[in-house]
Design a protein around this motif. Structure first.
Motif, PDB file in Angstrom:
ATOM      1  N   ALA A  81      35.594 -14.632 -13.954  1.00  0.00           N
ATOM      2  CA  ALA A  81      36.438 -15.584 -14.691  1.00  0.00           C
ATOM      3  C   ALA A  81      36.612 -15.136 -16.135  1.00  0.00           C
ATOM      4  N   LEU A  82      35.538 -14.665 -16.755  1.00  0.00           N
ATOM      5  CA  LEU A  82      35.620 -14.189 -18.125  1.00  0.00           C
ATOM      6  C   LEU A  82      36.519 -12.962 -18.201  1.00  0.00           C
ATOM      7  N   PHE A  83      36.343 -12.007 -17.294  1.00  0.00           N
ATOM      8  CA  PHE A  83      37.171 -10.808 -17.297  1.00  0.00           C
ATOM      9  C   PHE A  83      38.639 -11.186 -17.145  1.00  0.00           C
ATOM     10  N   ALA A  84      38.927 -12.069 -16.185  1.00  0.00           N
ATOM     11  CA  ALA A  84      40.312 -12.477 -15.950  1.00  0.00           C
ATOM     12  C   ALA A  84      40.883 -13.193 -17.167  1.00  0.00           C
ATOM     13  N   TYR A  85      40.073 -14.037 -17.797  1.00  0.00           N
ATOM     14  CA  TYR A  85      40.564 -14.772 -18.968  1.00  0.00           C
ATOM     15  C   TYR A  85      40.899 -13.823 -20.105  1.00  0.00           C
ATOM     16  N   LEU A  86      40.013 -12.877 -20.394  1.00  0.00           N
ATOM     17  CA  LEU A  86      40.268 -11.919 -21.467  1.00  0.00           C
ATOM     18  C   LEU A  86      41.498 -11.069 -21.156  1.00  0.00           C
ATOM     19  N   LEU A  87      41.677 -10.719 -19.904  1.00  0.00           N
ATOM     20  CA  LEU A  87      42.795  -9.874 -19.509  1.00  0.00           C
ATOM     21  C   LEU A  87      44.115 -10.644 -19.560  1.00  0.00           C
ATOM     22  N   ILE A  88      44.141 -11.831 -18.972  1.00  0.00           N
ATOM     23  CA  ILE A  88      45.392 -12.569 -18.806  1.00  0.00           C
ATOM     24  C   ILE A  88      45.862 -13.200 -20.113  1.00  0.00           C
ATOM     25  N   HIS A  89      44.919 -13.638 -20.941  1.00  0.00           N
ATOM     26  CA  HIS A  89      45.304 -14.410 -22.120  1.00  0.00           C
ATOM     27  C   HIS A  89      45.202 -13.642 -23.433  1.00  0.00           C
ATOM     28  N   GLN A  90      45.022 -12.327 -23.355  1.00  0.00           N
ATOM     29  CA  GLN A  90      44.842 -11.585 -24.596  1.00  0.00           C
ATOM     30  C   GLN A  90      46.058 -11.679 -25.510  1.00  0.00           C
ATOM     31  N   HIS A  91      47.248 -11.703 -24.941  1.00  0.00           N
ATOM     32  CA  HIS A  91      48.446 -11.703 -25.778  1.00  0.00           C
ATOM     33  C   HIS A  91      48.594 -12.992 -26.586  1.00  0.00           C
ATOM     34  N   GLU A  92      47.952 -14.059 -26.137  1.00  0.00           N
ATOM     35  CA  GLU A  92      48.027 -15.318 -26.858  1.00  0.00           C
ATOM     36  C   GLU A  92      47.124 -15.342 -28.079  1.00  0.00           C
ATOM     37  N   HIS A  93      46.110 -14.481 -28.101  1.00  0.00           N
ATOM     38  CA  HIS A  93      45.091 -14.590 -29.146  1.00  0.00           C
ATOM     39  C   HIS A  93      44.883 -13.318 -29.968  1.00  0.00           C
ATOM     40  N   LEU A  94      45.477 -12.208 -29.572  1.00  0.00           N
ATOM     41  CA  LEU A  94      45.202 -10.957 -30.279  1.00  0.00           C
ATOM     42  C   LEU A  94      45.602 -11.026 -31.752  1.00  0.00           C
ATOM     43  N   GLY A  95      46.585 -11.853 -32.068  1.00  0.00           N
ATOM     44  CA  GLY A  95      46.976 -11.996 -33.458  1.00  0.00           C
ATOM     45  C   GLY A  95      45.898 -12.619 -34.323  1.00  0.00           C
ATOM     46  N   SER A  96      44.939 -13.301 -33.712  1.00  0.00           N
ATOM     47  CA  SER A  96      43.851 -13.946 -34.450  1.00  0.00           C
ATOM     48  C   SER A  96      42.585 -13.097 -34.491  1.00  0.00           C
ATOM     49  N   VAL A  97      42.596 -11.948 -33.816  1.00  0.00           N
ATOM     50  CA  VAL A  97      41.398 -11.107 -33.738  1.00  0.00           C
ATOM     51  C   VAL A  97      41.244 -10.311 -35.032  1.00  0.00           C
ATOM     52  N   PRO A  98      40.053 -10.288 -35.630  1.00  0.00           N
ATOM     53  CA  PRO A  98      39.824  -9.471 -36.827  1.00  0.00           C
ATOM     54  C   PRO A  98      40.066  -7.993 -36.530  1.00  0.00           C
ATOM     55  N   GLU A  99      40.311  -7.221 -37.587  1.00  0.00           N
ATOM     56  CA  GLU A  99      40.628  -5.806 -37.421  1.00  0.00           C
ATOM     57  C   GLU A  99      39.390  -4.940 -37.191  1.00  0.00           C
ATOM     58  N   GLY A 100      38.221  -5.410 -37.604  1.00  0.00           N
ATOM     59  CA  GLY A 100      37.022  -4.583 -37.513  1.00  0.00           C
ATOM     60  C   GLY A 100      36.653  -4.257 -36.088  1.00  0.00           C
ATOM     61  N   PRO A 101      36.178  -3.033 -35.814  1.00  0.00           N
ATOM     62  CA  PRO A 101      35.841  -2.633 -34.443  1.00  0.00           C
ATOM     63  C   PRO A 101      34.716  -3.449 -33.816  1.00  0.00           C
ATOM     64  N   GLU A 102      33.852  -4.043 -34.641  1.00  0.00           N
ATOM     65  CA  GLU A 102      32.755  -4.848 -34.087  1.00  0.00           C
ATOM     66  C   GLU A 102      33.248  -6.160 -33.481  1.00  0.00           C
ATOM     67  N   GLU A 103      34.505  -6.528 -33.740  1.00  0.00           N
ATOM     68  CA  GLU A 103      35.056  -7.770 -33.202  1.00  0.00           C
ATOM     69  C   GLU A 103      36.343  -7.560 -32.416  1.00  0.00           C
ATOM     70  N   ASN A 104      36.803  -6.322 -32.342  1.00  0.00           N
ATOM     71  CA  ASN A 104      38.104  -6.025 -31.761  1.00  0.00           C
ATOM     72  C   ASN A 104      37.945  -4.894 -30.742  1.00  0.00           C
ATOM     73  N   VAL A 105      38.142  -5.208 -29.468  1.00  0.00           N
ATOM     74  CA  VAL A 105      37.924  -4.220 -28.404  1.00  0.00           C
ATOM     75  C   VAL A 105      38.827  -3.004 -28.585  1.00  0.00           C
ATOM     76  N   VAL A 106      40.098  -3.234 -28.900  1.00  0.00           N
ATOM     77  CA  VAL A 106      41.028  -2.124 -29.069  1.00  0.00           C
ATOM     78  C   VAL A 106      40.564  -1.207 -30.196  1.00  0.00           C
ATOM     79  N   GLU A 107      40.121  -1.801 -31.309  1.00  0.00           N
ATOM     80  CA  GLU A 107      39.651  -0.994 -32.433  1.00  0.00           C
ATOM     81  C   GLU A 107      38.325  -0.308 -32.112  1.00  0.00           C
ATOM     82  N   ALA A 108      37.485  -0.964 -31.339  1.00  0.00           N
ATOM     83  CA  ALA A 108      36.213  -0.342 -30.938  1.00  0.00           C
ATOM     84  C   ALA A 108      36.470   0.886 -30.084  1.00  0.00           C
ATOM     85  N   VAL A 109      37.424   0.787 -29.159  1.00  0.00           N
ATOM     86  CA  VAL A 109      37.766   1.934 -28.317  1.00  0.00           C
ATOM     87  C   VAL A 109      38.415   3.026 -29.161  1.00  0.00           C
TER      88      VAL A 109
END
Length: 204
Positions: free
Chosen positions: A114-142
């Motif tokens: 459920a967590l995996f699906a939620y992060l995958l399906i709803h990421q576009h709704e919340h990515l604008g609120s994600v901090p830029e730092g890699p410790e809080e941002n999966v895309v930046e961490a990768v």
């Protein structure tokens, strides 16, 4: 001089173990509902009934359904980003880093679908609120992992996106039953594909 008496608070988040337990139950039920029905398709009443509390009790923890959805995404997304950064810092070489990140993603899918699906399906709704730092941002961490592996900075974002796709698309197929068995059984094959992409991207 006597210290002033503190007036008991009215409303707001409940404190103490009972309040923390209730909040955790709210988050767990909401996550299941959001993953299965979507945020728009889930009502506050649905969540409250699933937890076994009144709607008023739920509002003492979260001001709105939207706030709950955002909190769920940001905290879980940040936790995953922090794990990727920790793997990047801990593992000695590129292959072991990528294998560990892929294994963690597959394990998350298998143990907390459920967590995996939620992060995958709803990421576009919340990515604008994600901090830029890699410790809080999966895309930046990768992307950080890619840069530290020698991928040119100008290509780190693209290579990171391709690497994430190697993990996400098998997960989508598994969600719809097109890949059998736990995703973790495919982790080695996925890691090899990701490693090939990253190593190839580092070449001139």
């Amino acid at each position: 001089m006597n210290a002033p008496r503190r007036t008991p608070s009215r409303g707001g988040v409940r404190r103490g173990r009972d309040g923390a337990d209730t909040r955790a139950r709210i988050e767990a039920v909401a996550l299941e509902l959001f993953a299965g029905k979507g945020v728009a398709g889930t009502s506050v009443r649905d969540i409250a009934q699933g937890v076994g509390v009144s709607e008023g009790a739920l509002y003492r923890h979260f001001a709105s359904k939207e706030e709950l959805a955002r909190e769920l995404f940001l905290t879980r997304y940040a936790a995953l980003a922090a794990e990727i950064c920790a793997i990047d810092d801990r593992e000695p070489d590129l292959a072991s880093r990528l294998a560990a990140v892929v294994a963690r993603a597959c394990r998350l899918f298998d143990t907390e679908p459920a967590l995996f699906a939620y992060l995958l399906i709803h990421q576009h709704e919340h990515l604008g609120s994600v901090p830029e730092g890699p410790e809080e941002n999966v895309v930046e961490a990768v992307a950080r992992l890619m840069r530290r592996a020698g991928v040119p900075a100008a290509r780190a974002g693209l290579v990171g996106a391709m690497a994430l796709g190697c993990v996400v698309q098998p997960a989508v197929f598994a969600l719809y039953g097109r890949i059998e068995g736990p995703l973790s059984t495919q982790a080695d094959a996925i890691a090899r594909a990701v490693t090939a992409i990253v190593e190839g991207a580092g070449k001139p």
